[in-house]
Design a protein around this motif. Sequence first.
Motif, PDB file in Angstrom:
ATOM      1  N   LEU A   1      15.997  32.781  48.812  1.00  0.00           N
ATOM      2  CA  LEU A   1      15.827  33.730  49.756  1.00  0.00           C
ATOM      3  C   LEU A   1      15.058  35.051  49.373  1.00  0.00           C
ATOM      4  O   LEU A   1      14.260  35.616  50.131  1.00  0.00           O
ATOM      5  N   GLY A   2      15.287  35.524  47.879  1.00  0.00           N
ATOM      6  CA  GLY A   2      14.975  36.663  47.354  1.00  0.00           C
ATOM      7  C   GLY A   2      13.337  36.121  46.976  1.00  0.00           C
ATOM      8  O   GLY A   2      12.823  37.214  46.245  1.00  0.00           O
ATOM      9  N   ALA A   3      12.833  34.910  46.754  1.00  0.00           N
ATOM     10  CA  ALA A   3      11.702  34.508  46.423  1.00  0.00           C
ATOM     11  C   ALA A   3      10.426  35.239  47.199  1.00  0.00           C
ATOM     12  O   ALA A   3      10.602  35.657  48.215  1.00  0.00           O
ATOM     13  N   HIS A   4       9.538  35.736  46.270  1.00  0.00           N
ATOM     14  CA  HIS A   4       8.284  36.195  47.027  1.00  0.00           C
ATOM     15  C   HIS A   4       7.517  35.274  47.725  1.00  0.00           C
ATOM     16  O   HIS A   4       7.594  33.950  47.387  1.00  0.00           O
ATOM     17  N   VAL A   5       6.844  35.776  48.793  1.00  0.00           N
ATOM     18  CA  VAL A   5       6.223  34.779  49.559  1.00  0.00           C
ATOM     19  C   VAL A   5       5.233  34.065  48.938  1.00  0.00           C
ATOM     20  O   VAL A   5       4.859  32.812  49.553  1.00  0.00           O
ATOM     21  N   THR A   6       4.509  34.534  47.860  1.00  0.00           N
ATOM     22  CA  THR A   6       3.612  33.668  47.156  1.00  0.00           C
ATOM     23  C   THR A   6       4.000  32.127  46.666  1.00  0.00           C
ATOM     24  O   THR A   6       3.243  31.503  46.264  1.00  0.00           O
ATOM     25  N   GLU A   7       5.326  32.110  46.691  1.00  0.00           N
ATOM     26  CA  GLU A   7       5.914  30.881  46.039  1.00  0.00           C
ATOM     27  C   GLU A   7       5.742  30.066  47.224  1.00  0.00           C
ATOM     28  O   GLU A   7       6.174  28.686  47.086  1.00  0.00           O
ATOM     29  N   LEU A   8       5.623  30.156  48.433  1.00  0.00           N
ATOM     30  CA  LEU A   8       5.318  29.257  49.564  1.00  0.00           C
ATOM     31  C   LEU A   8       3.877  28.640  49.318  1.00  0.00           C
ATOM     32  O   LEU A   8       2.953  29.323  49.092  1.00  0.00           O
ATOM     33  N   ILE A  24       6.989  41.548  55.437  1.00  0.00           N
ATOM     34  CA  ILE A  24       7.374  40.594  54.848  1.00  0.00           C
ATOM     35  C   ILE A  24       6.963  40.460  53.286  1.00  0.00           C
ATOM     36  O   ILE A  24       5.755  40.312  53.041  1.00  0.00           O
ATOM     37  N   ARG A  25       7.675  40.506  52.448  1.00  0.00           N
ATOM     38  CA  ARG A  25       7.617  40.316  51.199  1.00  0.00           C
ATOM     39  C   ARG A  25       8.190  39.096  50.374  1.00  0.00           C
ATOM     40  O   ARG A  25       7.622  38.633  49.382  1.00  0.00           O
ATOM     41  N   THR A  26       9.482  38.837  51.034  1.00  0.00           N
ATOM     42  CA  THR A  26      10.218  37.705  50.531  1.00  0.00           C
ATOM     43  C   THR A  26      10.491  36.505  51.399  1.00  0.00           C
ATOM     44  O   THR A  26      10.027  36.763  52.613  1.00  0.00           O
ATOM     45  N   GLN A 164       8.186  26.406  56.971  1.00  0.00           N
ATOM     46  CA  GLN A 164       8.178  26.082  55.551  1.00  0.00           C
ATOM     47  C   GLN A 164       9.616  26.633  54.915  1.00  0.00           C
ATOM     48  O   GLN A 164      10.349  26.070  54.216  1.00  0.00           O
ATOM     49  N   ALA A 165       9.850  28.137  55.304  1.00  0.00           N
ATOM     50  CA  ALA A 165      10.931  28.833  54.844  1.00  0.00           C
ATOM     51  C   ALA A 165      12.084  28.305  55.389  1.00  0.00           C
ATOM     52  O   ALA A 165      13.128  28.252  54.613  1.00  0.00           O
ATOM     53  N   VAL A 166      12.237  27.918  56.669  1.00  0.00           N
ATOM     54  CA  VAL A 166      13.330  27.272  57.244  1.00  0.00           C
ATOM     55  C   VAL A 166      13.833  26.065  56.471  1.00  0.00           C
ATOM     56  O   VAL A 166      15.041  25.850  56.374  1.00  0.00           O
ATOM     57  N   ARG A 167      12.710  24.951  56.187  1.00  0.00           N
ATOM     58  CA  ARG A 167      13.256  23.964  55.666  1.00  0.00           C
ATOM     59  C   ARG A 167      13.553  24.262  53.981  1.00  0.00           C
ATOM     60  O   ARG A 167      14.430  23.538  53.802  1.00  0.00           O
ATOM     61  N   ARG A 195      17.665  27.928  62.679  1.00  0.00           N
ATOM     62  CA  ARG A 195      16.754  26.879  63.185  1.00  0.00           C
ATOM     63  C   ARG A 195      16.236  27.133  64.557  1.00  0.00           C
ATOM     64  O   ARG A 195      14.889  27.028  65.273  1.00  0.00           O
ATOM     65  N   ALA A 196      17.269  27.483  65.407  1.00  0.00           N
ATOM     66  CA  ALA A 196      17.185  27.523  66.752  1.00  0.00           C
ATOM     67  C   ALA A 196      16.403  28.755  67.369  1.00  0.00           C
ATOM     68  O   ALA A 196      15.670  28.773  68.180  1.00  0.00           O
ATOM     69  N   LEU A 197      16.769  29.869  66.360  1.00  0.00           N
ATOM     70  CA  LEU A 197      16.123  30.933  66.528  1.00  0.00           C
ATOM     71  C   LEU A 197      14.244  31.010  66.411  1.00  0.00           C
ATOM     72  O   LEU A 197      13.607  31.677  67.163  1.00  0.00           O
ATOM     73  N   HIS A 198      13.947  30.202  65.668  1.00  0.00           N
ATOM     74  CA  HIS A 198      12.740  30.083  65.238  1.00  0.00           C
ATOM     75  C   HIS A 198      11.803  28.768  66.019  1.00  0.00           C
ATOM     76  O   HIS A 198      10.734  28.925  66.468  1.00  0.00           O
TER      77      HIS A 198
END
Length: 737
Positions: A1-8, A24-26, A164-167, A195-198
């Motif tokens: 959860l704390g990973a930087h978004v560049t890991e996506l 949005i950073r993480t 991708q983040a949810v999964r 999941r339902a929120l998004h």
Amino acid sequence: LGAHVTELHGVREKRAQLLEQLGIRTVGDLLRHIPLRYEDRRRVLSLGELVPGRTPVVVAVEVLGPGETLRRPGTTVSQVAVCDASGPGRLVWFNQPYRATQFRAGTKLVCSGTPRIVAGVMSIHVQECEVVGESPSLHMQRIVPVYPTTAGLTQPRLRMLVDQAVRRTAHLIEDPLPEPIRAARELIPASEARRALHFPRTLREAERARRRETYEELFILQLLLAMRRRLLHDSAHGLALPVDEPALAAFEAQLPFPLTTAQSRVLRAVADDLRSDRPAMRLIHGDVGSGKTVIAAFALLCAVTSGRQAAFMAPTEILAEQHRRVLETLLRPANVRPVLLTGSLPARDKQRIRAGLAAGDIPLVVGTHALVQETTRFADLAVAVVDEQHRFGVLQRADLAAKGGRPHLFVMTATPIPRTLALVLYGDCDVSVLDELPTGRRPPITKVLRKPDRDRAYSAVLRAVAAGQQAFIVCPLIEESESLQADAARRRYEELSAGELLRSAGTWEQWGGRSCPPRPGEQWGGHSCPPRPLAGKNARPTVPISSGDSVGGVRVGLLHGRLRPEIGAAVVEQFRKRELDVLVCTTVIEVGVDVPSATVMVVEDAERFGLAQLHQLRGRVGRGAERGSCYLITSAGPDDPASERLALLERTADGFEVAEADLRLRGPGEFIGTRQAGLPDLRMADLLSDTALIETAREDAFALLASDPTLSHPDHTTLRHLIHHQAPTLLPLMRAD
């Protein structure tokens, strides 16, 4: 959860910069990026079923062949011919020229957009579009989230990143809400809610997810406030003061006025607080002029007469000096004299006062932020009062409380606070409301005037001066601003000092050719101010602004926040001593300037002020025997939303009604932003519509902490972890030292 978004997948430096613009950073930040709304794209219509309108629709079509791009001044229009079983149509994109040749003939598309009839052909102004069958769709034929975004970051791309983040984090979800609370409040589990929120299957599911996430946000906040209250009040040991009924009666007897029923009620609640060995934490709020300072004076006096120390903190030097003066009057029968400590005092005086506080030689101090500086120490602080609490941060409130062993803390504000906001900002406090004005005090009459009619307001100013009264003229700016086109206080002062006041009110003829109105008790022929011609339009005052300028016998002064504190204090003192008739000022007089002989206020460019601020300003007049009048000058037209806001002030003098309207119009951001440093932003909760949920979350949070004060139960492990690791900004409030 704390990973930087560049890991996506799909996020490199440029896209990461776009995401950072959204905060949005993480990966966790991405999951907390809440949809603005949802679009129901489950129903696919045929071209023959479409009706031109503004509501987006979904169609499934086949491309007939390459399209064309039409170039127009400032824009391009790309068109592609399509069809379905019901007939032909056209897809249209603006400023996307590549769309004309993007799709081959026979390509099947699903598109969302707005239907229009153009040249007799049904055209879809495309919002989003995708090729059928390329992958499971996040964007069509389902409930689709629509997010806040920024230029360069499309909704489909943002949607794919969130998916991708949810999964990737589904296996990491641990529910912080205990199961008994979830069951009692009918809340879905955290994993299902994320999941339902998004990506909800139905709109009902989306609503349940939002309710669950909103409740969790409010529950965590209320739990932190409950922990703070328990730490600083319920389980803390303070100083019980000897307050009995004879002391209460003696205090009331020496007052020069009778207390209202509300004041008596709150006074007894404060007395109960002081008698307890648990440190008080009480909010006292009420309308302008409801008499909060008397309550504070009693609490301060109880500390001093018990041989201990008391402190009163105000947000500005003008307000601090005002309170020092009032407290000196109220406490004179007890032979108690407060000392003033502000930042502008000479260094030698500040050093002397701080030494006296540290040694216990000074029992009562009134001051500004200087009271919470590290160099200010108390020998035995028993009572602390914070005035206009909304101008201080939560941490500053804690800093003053930390100056003593555990002093009784009372916070006051003349800005009435809606109930929902009080539950958030002051959830750790007991709350007392002063809901009536002293006998004989009447709220000022408020009148909205268009600029062409401002002469009526200035005539009222001169009538008040002629009757021996005083007036304020309030401007929104200090200097000129071409962008805002508002009257600057300095310019208005110069114009009025040059004779504009008399000309605006048409008094050259009104006073029979004389340059001044008669003074109280004087006859027309025996006025004391010598006639003189009005100064030229461009004339400038020839005396220092702190001394005021007299034109036609009307003495005008200037006060604003950029004056040196000693000059500003001198101007206020002149006005208080009636050496000035009219004070041109900015909102520096919003709180703290209490002049009973001021009966008229003119607010220039009133549409540029907030409702609560205007309500505070008008509370500066009519504080004596005469009823006040407030004229709100505006250039807003009848259809301007500002006119509706100002009309509310004409209709009601109820500060709580004004506060509720102000909250609806402005939102809670200003209340829970930087001025309340230490409170988290509310990303889900709506303080206007979630009142019931706020109260429910508060009830559950306080009950949980009562049953498990340290959250040591195994079922509360995740909750304890969340508080310590996801709410770091509030940890300073949990200090025990």
